[in-house]
Structures are given as structure tokens and as C-alpha cells.
Design an enzyme around this catalytic site. Structure first.
Site, mmCIF file in Angstrom:
data_model
loop_
_atom_site.group_PDB
_atom_site.id
_atom_site.type_symbol
_atom_site.label_atom_id
_atom_site.label_comp_id
_atom_site.label_asym_id
_atom_site.label_seq_id
_atom_site.Cartn_x
_atom_site.Cartn_y
_atom_site.Cartn_z
ATOM 1 N N ASN A 1 32.674 84.179 20.148
ATOM 2 C CA ASN A 1 34.177 84.652 20.448
ATOM 3 C C ASN A 1 34.559 84.917 19.257
ATOM 4 O O ASN A 1 34.831 84.179 18.410
ATOM 5 C CB ASN A 1 34.479 83.102 20.861
ATOM 6 C CG ASN A 1 35.874 83.102 21.066
ATOM 7 O OD1 ASN A 1 36.783 83.864 20.619
ATOM 8 N ND2 ASN A 1 36.383 82.116 22.243
ATOM 9 N N GLU B 1 36.505 86.627 24.146
ATOM 10 C CA GLU B 1 38.062 86.860 23.902
ATOM 11 C C GLU B 1 38.379 88.139 23.024
ATOM 12 O O GLU B 1 38.791 88.246 21.969
ATOM 13 C CB GLU B 1 38.480 85.737 23.039
ATOM 14 C CG GLU B 1 38.929 84.591 23.751
ATOM 15 C CD GLU B 1 39.831 83.663 22.811
ATOM 16 O OE1 GLU B 1 41.115 83.748 22.956
ATOM 17 O OE2 GLU B 1 39.272 82.611 22.206
ATOM 18 N N TYR C 1 33.201 83.394 29.066
ATOM 19 C CA TYR C 1 34.400 82.650 28.562
ATOM 20 C C TYR C 1 35.100 81.704 29.700
ATOM 21 O O TYR C 1 35.973 82.195 30.458
ATOM 22 C CB TYR C 1 35.270 83.875 28.147
ATOM 23 C CG TYR C 1 36.636 83.048 27.452
ATOM 24 C CD1 TYR C 1 36.683 82.119 26.265
ATOM 25 C CD2 TYR C 1 37.881 83.709 27.354
ATOM 26 C CE1 TYR C 1 37.746 81.507 25.794
ATOM 27 C CE2 TYR C 1 38.973 83.254 27.021
ATOM 28 C CZ TYR C 1 38.874 82.034 26.253
ATOM 29 O OH TYR C 1 40.040 81.502 25.374
ATOM 30 N N ASP D 1 31.386 81.037 24.963
ATOM 31 C CA ASP D 1 32.537 80.001 24.768
ATOM 32 C C ASP D 1 32.737 79.112 26.205
ATOM 33 O O ASP D 1 33.214 79.631 26.790
ATOM 34 C CB ASP D 1 33.683 80.427 24.419
ATOM 35 C CG ASP D 1 34.679 79.453 24.025
ATOM 36 O OD1 ASP D 1 34.290 78.272 24.213
ATOM 37 O OD2 ASP D 1 35.719 79.693 23.647
ATOM 38 N N ASN E 1 33.648 76.089 26.513
ATOM 39 C CA ASN E 1 34.617 75.410 26.313
ATOM 40 C C ASN E 1 34.583 73.833 26.710
ATOM 41 O O ASN E 1 35.274 73.211 27.310
ATOM 42 C CB ASN E 1 35.839 75.854 27.089
ATOM 43 C CG ASN E 1 37.006 76.568 25.845
ATOM 44 O OD1 ASN E 1 37.096 76.275 24.868
ATOM 45 N ND2 ASN E 1 37.244 78.115 26.704
ATOM 46 N N ASP F 1 38.045 81.898 14.645
ATOM 47 C CA ASP F 1 37.815 80.381 14.520
ATOM 48 C C ASP F 1 36.487 79.733 15.251
ATOM 49 O O ASP F 1 36.345 78.779 15.163
ATOM 50 C CB ASP F 1 39.016 79.465 15.263
ATOM 51 C CG ASP F 1 39.530 80.252 16.594
ATOM 52 O OD1 ASP F 1 38.837 81.352 17.134
ATOM 53 O OD2 ASP F 1 40.429 79.645 17.245
ATOM 54 N N HIS F 2 35.908 80.690 15.707
ATOM 55 C CA HIS F 2 34.472 80.440 16.143
ATOM 56 C C HIS F 2 33.258 81.183 15.170
ATOM 57 O O HIS F 2 33.615 82.011 14.967
ATOM 58 C CB HIS F 2 34.077 80.773 17.700
ATOM 59 C CG HIS F 2 34.988 80.204 18.791
ATOM 60 N ND1 HIS F 2 34.439 79.450 19.516
ATOM 61 C CD2 HIS F 2 36.215 80.568 18.898
ATOM 62 C CE1 HIS F 2 35.587 79.123 20.289
ATOM 63 N NE2 HIS F 2 36.620 79.667 19.938
#
Length: 287
Positions: A7, A34, A110, A148, A150, A248-249
Site C-alpha cells: 500500500n 491506494e 484494498y 491491504d 484492513n 505508512d505501510h
């Protein structure tokens, strides 16, 4: 064959890191999430650079939000965008693309965030995952579903279960939806390989969470049995989360049939901070 998922949290912002990372790690198949670009904008930005590196592209993007891609230098056939039967919010979003690469059906995913347990977006997440389950259940036998997701599969996949009370990503319905995917025979290959190790893939930008190693593991590689049996290494490229301008990943890398770097462990390089005492840290959004 080396398969990676990442991501990138805006491919446009990540170009200075993405291209050198491709040159360093030499993945054969890359699933991105993303991307936050339309297909035309993605092609204009990176089409030439990726072609020079031998990658074909399967894209499913939109302006500003979401967006997924598959880059492959081992073939890219039967491309399908979206998840059949999945709901939108309210319209369909660019959250999935699939293609056959090197004889494996690869899904770059995602999954919706869910935002707040019990919200409309949370219900959307669960319905989207149910549609994904039906797609994966239809085969083929050799498949990888990665990206991702989540969802942190268990309490061992977050730095502190107490910090996530009342939050998405860890609720029983989300974990049950993920368990329905693994019940199809899709194996979590990182956890398969490292059942007892602390390993994360995401750290909030705020409050120094990365440097304190206060993260969660929500970027997963799920592989069907015939593919999972070929795994020789599975690890998180933590180096890609360090330095200037990171996502951030961190990427997750899986090596099939042979491991060019050896079986080097779940996180490379290792975290720089010890595990925090349970209950000692709140999430930044809770502070």
C-alpha cells in the site's frame, strides 16, 4: 518467483521510493494499493519507467482515492477489475484488480476501512468481503489474494489489543469475514512461516508510532494450498518504511520456489524498539 504487495498511499508521492525499490528487490509481481490515480494518469506517470523494467500493468484507479494495480514481468492475462457482486459506497470503488501472472491468479485488494464499528461503512466492508469470498471460492486452484485487507487477523497482529478496543480492524465480525477466506484454503503465508514472531506492516505516521514499533499487521498475502506449498521465504520489508517520504505501510514480500536473499525472517531490518507494555499506549486518534 517473487511476489510483493505494498500500500503505497499515493503512487505519485511514492515514485522517488517505488522505482529504486523495484530495482533493489526485483519483484516479479507487484500488487499496489491506494494508488490514488486514474488509469490514464498512472500510465502517464509510470508507464515508461515500468516498461523499461519489463513490467506490464493492470490498473484500476480513480481520482484522488483508492486505486489498485498489478505489475508483472511474468505475464498478465485475463485482467478483471472490481469484485463481482460487491457493493459500492454508494458507487463501486476501485478496490480490486485480478490477473493471471506466471500461472497464478493474483488479486490486488484494498479492502474498505470500515471507519467505525456499526457504521454504514462498516456494513459495506463486511458485504464487500462476502463478495470477495464468493469470487475466491470460484477458483482457480492456484491463487494469491493480497494487499491491504484492513483486518488484523488476531490480537498477536497488533501492538496492544487494549489500544484497539472499540476500533475497526480487530472486531469479531471482521475477523470472521477474514476467517471465511482462509477457510477456503487461502493460507496467511507470513504467519504460516513465522507463527510466534512479532511482525507488523503498518504504523501510523503520528506520535512516532513507527520508531516505537507500535504497529499492526493488516497487509496480508493469502495463498491457496498449491501456491503456499511453494513458499520459501515470506517477510516484511521494513526498510521501505524508513527514511524520507515513506508510505505508512511496508511491503510484504513472498518468494516462491527459491529465496534469493535466503529465509531472512519476518521483518527486515528488525524493529529498533522493544514491545511496549500492554495498556501503556493509546492510538493517536484516541489521545
Amino acid at each position: 518467483m517473487r511476489v510483493a504487495t505494498w500500500n503505497v498511499n499515493s503512487v505519485k508521492q511514492r515514485v522517488p521510493r517505488l522505482l529504486p525499490w523495484l530495482d533493489q528487490r526485483q519483484p516479479d509481481v507487484v500488487c499496489l494499493q491506494e494508488t490514488k490515480l486514474t488509469d490514464a494518469a498512472f500510465t502517464e506517470l509510470l508507464g515508461g519507467e515500468l516498461a523499461d523494467r519489463g513490467y506490464a500493468m493492470a490498473l484500476h484507479g480513480e481520482v484522488q482515492w483508492n486505486g489498485v494495480a498489478i505489475l508483472s514481468r511474468v505475464g498478465l492475462d485475463d485482467v478483471v477489475t472490481g469484485v463481482a457482486g460487491a457493493p459500492g459506497f454508494p458507487l463501486p470503488e476501485a478496490r480490486a484488480v485480478a490477473a493471471t501472472c506466471g500461472g497464478i491468479r493474483v488479486h490486488s485488494l484494498y479492502v474498505p476501512n470500515g471507519r467505525t464499528p456499526g457504521s454504514d461503512h462498516y456494513a459495506y466492508k463486511l458485504a464487500w468481503l462476502a463478495a470477495l469470498r464468493d469470487v475466491l471460492a470460484a477458483g482457480p486452484e492456484a491463487a494469491i489474494a493480497c494487499g491491504d485487507l484492513n483486518i488484523a487477523p488476531t490480537d498477536a497482529d497488533v501492538f496492544d489489543p487494549d489500544a484497539y478496543i472499540g476500533q475497526t480492524h480487530v472486531t469479531p465480525p471482521e475477523r470472521a469475514a477474514l476467517a471465511e477466506l482462509t477457510a477456503l484454503g487461502m493460507r496467511d503465508v507470513v504467519r504460516d512461516r513465522w507463527p510466534d514472531r512479532r511482525v507488523f506492516t503498518y504504523w501510523d505516521y503520528r506520535a512516532g508510532m513507527f520508531h516505537k514499533d507500535l504497529g499492526m499487521r493488516i497487509d496480508l498475502v493469502l495463498a491457496s494450498g498449491p501456491v503456499a506449498d511453494r513458499v520459501k521465504a515470506a517477510w516484511v520489508d521494513r526498510q521501505a518504511r524508513k527514511g524520507t517520504g515513506p508510505s505508512d505501510h511496508a511491503p510484504v514480500i513472498v518468494d516462491l520456489d527459491e529465496a534469493p536473499d535466503g529465509d531472512i525472517g519476518p521483518v527486515v531490518p528488525p524493529p529498533s524498539a522493544p514491545a511496549a507494555k500492554r495498556g501503556s499506549t493509546k492510538l493517536p486518534q484516541s489521545s
